[in-house]
Design a protein around this motif. Structure first.
Motif, PDB file in Angstrom:
ATOM      1  N   GLY A   1      34.860  43.515  45.635  1.00 25.74           N
ATOM      2  CA  GLY A   1      36.240  44.003  45.527  1.00 25.74           C
ATOM      3  C   GLY A   1      37.162  43.159  46.383  1.00 25.74           C
ATOM      4  O   GLY A   1      36.730  42.249  47.088  1.00 25.74           O
TER       5      GLY A   1
ATOM      6  N   TYR B   1      41.905  51.720  47.757  1.00 33.37           N
ATOM      7  CA  TYR B   1      43.337  51.702  47.453  1.00 33.37           C
ATOM      8  C   TYR B   1      43.597  52.445  46.155  1.00 33.37           C
ATOM      9  O   TYR B   1      44.282  53.447  46.128  1.00 33.37           O
ATOM     10  CB  TYR B   1      43.862  50.253  47.374  1.00 33.37           C
ATOM     11  N   GLU B   2      42.964  51.957  45.060  1.00 36.19           N
ATOM     12  CA  GLU B   2      43.295  52.598  43.776  1.00 36.19           C
ATOM     13  C   GLU B   2      42.112  53.361  43.182  1.00 36.19           C
ATOM     14  O   GLU B   2      41.113  53.594  43.847  1.00 36.19           O
ATOM     15  CB  GLU B   2      43.942  51.592  42.810  1.00 36.19           C
TER      16      GLU B   2
ATOM     17  N   GLY C   1      35.336  47.394  48.457  1.00 39.86           N
ATOM     18  CA  GLY C   1      36.494  48.171  48.024  1.00 39.86           C
ATOM     19  C   GLY C   1      37.755  47.341  47.882  1.00 39.86           C
ATOM     20  O   GLY C   1      37.705  46.192  47.443  1.00 39.86           O
TER      21      GLY C   1
ATOM     22  N   TRP D   1      45.703  40.891  46.155  1.00 35.23           N
ATOM     23  CA  TRP D   1      46.829  41.203  45.270  1.00 35.23           C
ATOM     24  C   TRP D   1      48.161  41.363  45.985  1.00 35.23           C
ATOM     25  O   TRP D   1      49.191  40.957  45.463  1.00 35.23           O
ATOM     26  CB  TRP D   1      46.502  42.476  44.477  1.00 35.23           C
TER      27      TRP D   1
ATOM     28  N   CYS E   1      45.794  44.085  40.038  1.00 33.70           N
ATOM     29  CA  CYS E   1      47.005  44.720  40.518  1.00 33.70           C
ATOM     30  C   CYS E   1      48.209  43.795  40.293  1.00 33.70           C
ATOM     31  O   CYS E   1      48.210  42.678  40.789  1.00 33.70           O
ATOM     32  CB  CYS E   1      46.876  44.974  42.010  1.00 33.70           C
TER      33      CYS E   1
ATOM     34  N   HIS F   1      40.612  41.374  36.497  1.00 29.07           N
ATOM     35  CA  HIS F   1      39.153  41.515  36.425  1.00 29.07           C
ATOM     36  C   HIS F   1      38.552  41.107  35.080  1.00 29.07           C
ATOM     37  O   HIS F   1      37.354  41.243  34.889  1.00 29.07           O
ATOM     38  CB  HIS F   1      38.758  42.973  36.657  1.00 29.07           C
TER      39      HIS F   1
HETATM   40 FE1  SF3 Z   1      41.635  45.123  44.224  1.00 29.99          FE
HETATM   41 FE2  SF3 Z   1      43.749  46.045  42.887  1.00 29.99          FE
HETATM   42 FE3  SF3 Z   1      41.077  47.687  44.142  1.00 29.99          FE
HETATM   43 FE4  SF3 Z   1      39.103  45.660  42.031  1.00 29.99          FE
HETATM   44  S1  SF3 Z   1      42.738  44.212  42.537  1.00 29.99           S
HETATM   45  S2  SF3 Z   1      39.607  46.101  43.985  1.00 29.99           S
HETATM   46  S3  SF3 Z   1      42.947  46.882  44.701  1.00 29.99           S
END
Ligand code: SF3
Ligand code: SF4
Length: 540
Positions: free
Chosen positions: A421, A481-482, A393, A284, A304, A236
């Motif tokens: 996202g 997810y995270e 997301g 990811w 990720c 990011h």
């Molecule tokens: Fe995707 Fe990991 Fe959450 Fe930034 S890169 S949204 S999962």
């Protein structure tokens, strides 16, 4: 170890031997110890009234390093804990060794790596140490929200924006989640306050990104490949993006984005680079196959990262707070990163294998959508657009996320998806068409650009003269997810948005009672089948 911070945690019990993400027992424990260390620093800082920029930066970076799929490196974590103990004790010296009665996290110490590892494995350090399951759930919900906030604040800080208020809140919240006198009601209020600061942090990052790189605009991004060798950049961090584009100018190397870096293409400032070729692959979790076929070096700027396969382990680099044992790391030296090693390696690599061809469209952050506001409002008034679906997301490995592709495919043609996202990769290549020139999938950008979706919703509320954001024709079917997604969810709740559906499963870390509070107060829901949910969302 015990870890339940992400959606892929071993169902019902949390990861206890090794993470589904690949996180090992010692790394999970060290991450918990790092949090414990942050609590100590925050406590002593409050007690002495002493604070400084180095401490704030340390807390933010440490929280970020503990986000899922960010740092798997035990050595990095041990060094970080040592640095934290030094910072904490330098604060203590301000009260001349007489800071009064202090809790263990403010007094413990370790001289060797072994002592640090032993401490990391002790009961009091574990996030499970809180016996009451509701208090524990409220504490970890706040903590996971803080981790997301820290990630976004880190990015804003890299670009020169900062906020003393947000740092102050992070420290206060770290103290409050360690304070046994805080009741469930007080901690519930803290969870919602975390949402407020999540909004503020996303707004700050939005300001940082748009001030530096311009407002995202409608952009077609190539998903094929060119003939030159390439460097793939993921994560990011837009500052890394800028530096890499600058340093690869005129080298004959093309730069491609992966996963959450795709939205870099939407910023005007990056469009001037002719060698900024396109986006390669999907989200990811596909990196094991896509990094192999890319052929060139890969730069991981944030999460990720997944444990790398042998086929590309010698050409993957980490930077910032990302870490994985044995991988090459690009440090910041005198405020600068030197990517020449990555570039030299790229020159010797074959060009990427083509995975697909065509283009995807994005860049619908708040400024661009508001520029089209008349068109959007007319389409709603005329009935051409019946409903918006926020499907923002994260993406993830589990096959049950196929739900989101099916859901997108089955949405009526008079609906528009608003996304941000890496969740977008479940439906951004489906060619769902447009409504009077407005694409049916409007991608605002990275997960933090959910802020844009909130700005758009608030603007529509104003235009339609509604007294409640929940009266808008917008449904929320978001995937998590995270922990950044936890921050985003708390932000949406803080903004008063109700009836948000979260999937593919509700967070395991919510106790039944805490989940019930969120369901009763905010009508928070999970997902079921595409058919059932479609009926529910469309009110049929
Ligand atoms: Fe995707 Fe990991 Fe959450 Fe930034 S890169 S949204 S999962
Ligand atoms: Fe398990 Fe997720 Fe924690 Fe990894 S981050 S150990 S997958 S809960």
């Amino acid at each position: 170890m015990y870890c339940n911070q992400c959606q892929e945690t071993v169902k019902g019990t949390g990861c206890v031997k090794v993470g589904v993400c690949g996180k090992k027992d010692n790394v999970a424990n060290l991450q918990d110890l790092l949090i414990y260390t942050l609590k100590g620093i925050s406590y002593v800082s409050e007690k002495t009234g002493e604070n400084n920029g180095a401490i704030d930066r340390y807390i933010v970076d440490s929280l970020f390093a503990s986000v899922t799929n960010t740092n798997f490196d035990d050595k990095y974590l041990i060094e970080n804990v040592k640095e934290g103990l030094k910072l904490r004790d330098s604060l203590k010296s301000k009260c001349g060794g007489n800071c009064g009665q202090l809790p263990d996290f403010a007094t413990w110490n370790a001289k060797t790596d072994l002592e640090i590892l032993e401490k990391s494995n002790s009961k009091e350090v574990s996030l499970q140490a809180t016996e009451n399951e509701d208090i524990r759930a409220l504490r970890v919900t706040t903590l996971y929200g803080l981790k997301g906030i820290a990630a976004y604040l880190h990015h804003a800080m890299v670009l020169g924006e900062n906020s003393g208020e947000i740092h102050k809140f992070i420290k206060k919240a770290l103290i409050d989640i360690s304070d046994d006198s805080k009741s469930a009601d007080e901690l519930t209020a803290l969870v919602l306050e975390t949402g407020k600061y999540a909004v503020d942090t996303m707004a700050l990052l939005d300001k940082a990104n748009t001030t530096k790189y311009g407002n995202p605009e409608i952009t077609e991004v190539d998903i094929g490949v060119r003939e030159n060798p390439g460097i793939l950049i993921s994560g990011h961090d837009l500052k890394d993006m800028e530096d890499l584009l600058e340093q690869t100018k005129g080298t004959g190397i093309d730069v491609y984005t992966h996963s959450e870096m795709l939205p870099a293409h939407y910023y005007p400032e990056f469009k001037k680079y002719e060698h900024f070729a396109g986006n390669y692959g999907g989200s990811w979790y596909k990196q094991k196959t896509e990094f192999e076929s890319f052929n060139g070096p890969i730069l991981m700027t944030t999460n990720c990262i997944v444990p790398p396969a042998d086929s590309y382990v010698d050409r993957i680099y980490t930077t910032g707070v990302v870490g994985y044992p044995g991988l090459k790391y690009i440090p910041t030296v005198n405020g600068k990163k030197d990517f020449s090693e990555v570039i030299e390696q790229a020159k010797k690599c074959p060009s990427p294998v083509e995975l697909e061809t065509g283009k995807i469209v994005g860049g619908f952050a708040h400024n661009q959508v508001l520029a089209l506001a008349d068109k959007v409002v007319d389409a709603v008034k005329s009935g051409a657009i019946k409903k918006f679906f926020v499907m923002a997301g994260c993406d993830g490995r589990n096959s049950d996320r196929e739900y989101y592709t099916e859901f997108a495919k089955n949405l009526p043609k008079d609906t528009v998806i608003l996304t941000a996202g890496c969740a977008k990769y479940r439906y951004n290549k489906l060619n769902l068409g447009d409504i009077g020139g407005i694409p049916r999938v409007l991608d605002a950008g990275q997960c933090n650009d959910c802020y844009s979706l909130a700005v758009i919703a608030l603007k529509l509320k104003e235009v339609f003269e509604l007294d409640d954001i929940n009266k808008l024709p917008i449904a929320f079917n978001i995937a998590w997810y995270e922990q950044k997604a936890v921050a985003v969810l708390l932000a949406l709740l803080y903004l008063g948005i109700k009836n948000i559906h979260v999937g593919p499963t509700l967070p395991e870390f919510l106790s039944p009672n805490v989940a019930k509070v969120l369901i009763d107060k905010f009508e928070l829901g999970g997902i079921s089948s595409v058919e059932e949910d479609m009926k529910m969302f469309l009110g049929e």
